[in-house]
Enzyme design. Structure first.
Site, PDB file in Angstrom:
ATOM      1  N   ASP A   1      -8.029  11.664   9.877  1.00 31.28           N
ATOM      2  CA  ASP A   1      -7.950  11.259   8.465  1.00 31.28           C
ATOM      3  C   ASP A   1      -8.931  10.113   8.185  1.00 31.28           C
ATOM      4  O   ASP A   1      -8.569   9.105   7.573  1.00 31.28           O
ATOM      5  CB  ASP A   1      -6.524  10.851   8.099  1.00 31.28           C
ATOM      6  CG  ASP A   1      -6.293  10.824   6.586  1.00 31.28           C
ATOM      7  OD1 ASP A   1      -7.019  11.527   5.859  1.00 31.28           O
ATOM      8  OD2 ASP A   1      -5.401  10.083   6.131  1.00 31.28           O
TER       9      ASP A   1
ATOM     10  N   LYS B   1       4.109   0.056   8.464  1.00 30.65           N
ATOM     11  CA  LYS B   1       3.930   1.331   7.763  1.00 30.65           C
ATOM     12  C   LYS B   1       5.108   2.252   8.061  1.00 30.65           C
ATOM     13  O   LYS B   1       5.401   2.559   9.223  1.00 30.65           O
ATOM     14  CB  LYS B   1       2.631   2.001   8.188  1.00 30.65           C
ATOM     15  CG  LYS B   1       2.343   3.290   7.410  1.00 30.65           C
ATOM     16  CD  LYS B   1       0.869   3.614   7.396  1.00 30.65           C
ATOM     17  CE  LYS B   1       0.568   4.688   6.376  1.00 30.65           C
ATOM     18  NZ  LYS B   1      -0.878   4.892   6.182  1.00 30.65           N
TER      19      LYS B   1
ATOM     20  N   MET C   1       0.630   9.412   3.540  1.00 33.41           N
ATOM     21  CA  MET C   1       1.321   9.277   4.838  1.00 33.41           C
ATOM     22  C   MET C   1       2.518   8.346   4.779  1.00 33.41           C
ATOM     23  O   MET C   1       3.287   8.266   5.735  1.00 33.41           O
ATOM     24  CB  MET C   1       0.337   8.776   5.901  1.00 33.41           C
ATOM     25  CG  MET C   1      -0.694   9.801   6.312  1.00 33.41           C
ATOM     26  SD  MET C   1      -1.629   9.235   7.742  1.00 33.41           S
ATOM     27  CE  MET C   1      -2.729  10.620   7.987  1.00 33.41           C
TER      28      MET C   1
ATOM     29  N   GLY D   1       0.817  -1.206   0.000  1.00 33.43           N
ATOM     30  CA  GLY D   1       0.000   0.000   0.000  1.00 33.43           C
ATOM     31  C   GLY D   1       0.850   1.254   0.000  1.00 33.43           C
ATOM     32  O   GLY D   1       1.939   1.281   0.571  1.00 33.43           O
TER      33      GLY D   1
ATOM     34  N   GLY E   1       0.392   5.777   0.135  1.00 35.20           N
ATOM     35  CA  GLY E   1      -0.500   6.908   0.331  1.00 35.20           C
ATOM     36  C   GLY E   1       0.281   8.129   0.729  1.00 35.20           C
ATOM     37  O   GLY E   1       1.518   8.120   0.774  1.00 35.20           O
TER      38      GLY E   1
END
Length: 499
Positions: free
Chosen positions: A149, A49, A30, A26, A28
């Site tokens: 968010d 992450k 962030m 993933g 994004g």
């Protein structure tokens, strides 16, 4: 030369001597999310992450550690928040946190969704937010957590044997850390523009009502597949303008073929109020409204299911006896094939026109369905062409459901007459013909129509007469067929529950 397909420099060695990165799953605003294995736990899969900001300043690192610690503690309190196991800073200065690996889909991939699924998922999202907003107690002090968010991409939906679908919210507290790490960012803002509250775009102090605004945007999108606004560009200025000054579009205008309770429509619009004091003041209030909506919806469904015996046929008028005694004389139309089909039929008596459903079934099945529960639902769309789905369901626990959908072009004068007759009575008869010769009508059933549905049918007839002519009836029929497939599981679940 580094030939690795991954952007992170840590992929060539174990991250903090424990996690082996495998692949990016993933990306994004962030940061990036990696699938990794925890070698200390026998290769257990985890998701890691890496945040977009580097952490070199001791104060910034302290802020990250604090937010990560609170988020990890929060994740242990609610099943609806992704579990966080670990956090730290890589050798390259990238902040990261380790969380459970979820093999599900983001809500972004699923929308738009039907109303029953919407209510199920939304309730779980609200329970997760409620837990966060009430806060985590650390050293005797309560620390409320605001997400900052909320958006479909941060909601993961996974299969669950108990709930059917289980919601997990990602990235709690991370937006706050990123905002504090980049104090000179435009307007002090870090989030996703289409979902940001007006006060968030202004860089103001935020509380739980900011998340409620973002939730309102997401609720709108979950039902319609579109945002409440359609700005000229995707730049900050355009989104700032719509969030601060423009009213959201009406749900009925964006997606005219969905039908939602007025109470839910009002809730979504209240969440989208510009001023925080005009929104629901907490998630508790939203959960209370959702409970009321679900209760009303359940009661409405029960009234649509006819639990009477087949001998209890009644049109609520003096015409019922005439229909009941003459149905054996009805003849299957010569222009209809002798097979298992269903179609609406107008029956003209000297006094009134009655709307009915005719269907052909094997004689044995008709016998077995002599006692059956009935359910009906009407779904109407105006664009690109006015079209009505008239759905009747016969349910028997042993035989299962018999689905009887009828699609009516509402610019056809005969269909307008048929629907007008349907709306004029509180029920309609279903005539059952045998598939075997001589194809006689051997049984009659009745399906009640709720008063609110009758009023909607009358309104839809008027709307159809006022709309301009269209040649796209097949497009509307396709849309209705798609919606019909989406709601079948929910209807069946309800019928099994009341059987």
């Amino acid at each position: 030369m580094n030939t690795s397909p991954f952007a992170s420099p840590e992929n060539q060695e174990l991250l903090v001597n424990r996690y082996q990165l495998q692949k990016v799953i993933g990306k994004g605003g962030m940061g990036e999310v990696f699938l990794a294995s925890d070698v200390l736990l026998g290769g257990t899969p985890v998701a890691i992450k890496f945040l977009s900001e580097t952490v070199v300043n001791p104060k910034v690192q302290a802020n990250f550690n604090r937010e990560a610690l609170l988020s990890a503690a929060l994740s242990q309190k609610s099943i609806h928040i992704v579990k966080a196991y670990d956090y730290g800073v890589s050798k390259g200065g990238k902040a990261f946190y380790v969380m459970e690996y979820l093999s599900g889909k983001s809500l972004k991939e699923l929308i738009p969704i039907s109303l029953p699924i919407f209510l199920n998922l939304l309730r779980q999202i609200c329970l997760g937010l409620q837990c966060a907003h009430k806060g985590i107690t650390v050293d005797g002090q309560i620390h409320p957590l605001i997400h900052r968010d909320i958006k479909p991409a941060n909601i993961i939906v996974i299969p669950d044997p108990m709930l059917g679908q289980l919601v997990k919210i990602l990235d709690f507290g991370i937006a706050k850390f990123l905002n504090s790490a980049t104090p000179n960012r435009t307007k002090g803002f870090h989030g996703t523009l289409p979902y940001c509250s007006p006060e968030q775009l202004d860089g103001g102090e935020l509380d739980s009502r900011s998340d409620i605004y973002s939730l309102g945007v997401m609720m709108f999108e979950m039902l319609t597949g579109k945002k409440p606004w359609q700005p000229e560009t995707n730049y900050f200025g355009a989104w700032y303008k719509v969030h601060q000054f423009e009213k959201p579009r009406a749900i009925a205008d964006v997606n005219p073929y969905i039908e939602i309770p007025q109470q839910l429509n009002d809730l979504i619009m209240a969440c989208l109020e510009k001023k925080p004091e005009n929104r629901p003041q907490n998630i508790d209030k939203i959960l209370q409204i959702l409970a009321n909506i679900e209760k009303s919806s359940q009661q409405q469904k029960v009234t649509n299911v006819d639990k009477k015996s087949t001998a209890d046929f009644s049109l609520g008028s003096e015409y019922s006896e005439k229909i009941t005694h003459s149905y054996g004389q009805l003849i299957w139309p010569k222009d209809k094939p002798t097979q298992e089909i269903v179609f609406p039929q107008l029956i003209d008596t000297q006094e009134v026109s009655l709307c009915s459903v005719w269907l052909m079934l094997p004689q044995e099945e008709i016998k077995n369905r002599a006692v059956t529960k009935r359910y009906n639902q009407f779904i109407f769309i105006t664009s690109p062409h006015p079209m009505l789905l008239w759905l009747t369901v016969l349910y028997n626990r042993q035989l299962g459901p018999k689905w009887l959908p009828c699609y009516l072009d509402m610019q056809n004068p005969h269909n307008l007459q048929l629907v007008s007759a349907l709306a004029a009575n509180n029920s309609y008869p279903l005539f059952l013909f045998t598939l075997e010769p001589p194809h006689n009508c051997v049984h009659i059933l009745n399906s009640n129509i709720a008063p609110a549905q009758r009023q909607k049918l009358k309104t839809w007839v008027k709307q159809s007469q006022q709309l301009p002519s269209s040649s796209q009836s097949q497009v509307s029929k396709k849309l209705l067929k798609q919606h019909y497939k989406q709601i079948q599981d929910q209807i069946l679940e309800h019928l099994e529950g009341v059987a």
